[in-house]
Design a protein around this motif. Structure first.
Motif, PDB file in Angstrom:
ATOM      1  N   ALA A   4     -39.688 -35.654 -44.936  1.00 18.46           N
ATOM      2  CA  ALA A   4     -39.150 -34.301 -45.096  1.00 18.46           C
ATOM      3  C   ALA A   4     -38.286 -33.905 -43.903  1.00 18.46           C
ATOM      4  N   GLN A  31     -34.982 -35.836 -44.070  1.00 16.70           N
ATOM      5  CA  GLN A  31     -34.079 -35.229 -45.051  1.00 16.70           C
ATOM      6  C   GLN A  31     -33.431 -33.967 -44.485  1.00 16.70           C
ATOM      7  N   THR A  32     -34.186 -33.165 -43.777  1.00 15.26           N
ATOM      8  CA  THR A  32     -33.653 -31.944 -43.169  1.00 15.26           C
ATOM      9  C   THR A  32     -32.592 -32.276 -42.126  1.00 15.26           C
TER      10      THR A  32
END
Length: 74
Positions: free
Chosen positions: A28, A31-32
């Motif tokens: 996560a 991806q950020t």
């Protein structure tokens, strides 16, 4: 927010003369970082802490090998 803090920490460490190895970034967070367009091209990354330690020790000329799983049980 985590990605921003990560990059600030890396920048601060570099200003003090340290080389940073970032490891164990969760999917996560990765991806950020990509979505925010943060360039990690100049930051050394490794998948896990073990990989990062092996790299760092290897740069010092220390060879790292995995222990035999059976030997650790004894």
């Amino acid at each position: 927010l985590v990605a921003q803090h990560l990059m600030k920490t890396v920048a601060a460490a570099r200003l003090m003369g340290a080389e940073c190895i970032v490891s164990g970034i969760r999917p996560a967070i990765a991806q950020t970082i990509v979505q925010l367009g943060i360039d990690l091209g100049s930051v050394l990354t490794r998948a896990s802490l073990a990989d990062a330690l092996a790299y760092a020790l290897g740069r010092q000329g220390i060879e790292v090998s995995r222990a035999d799983a059976g030997a650790s049980a004894r």
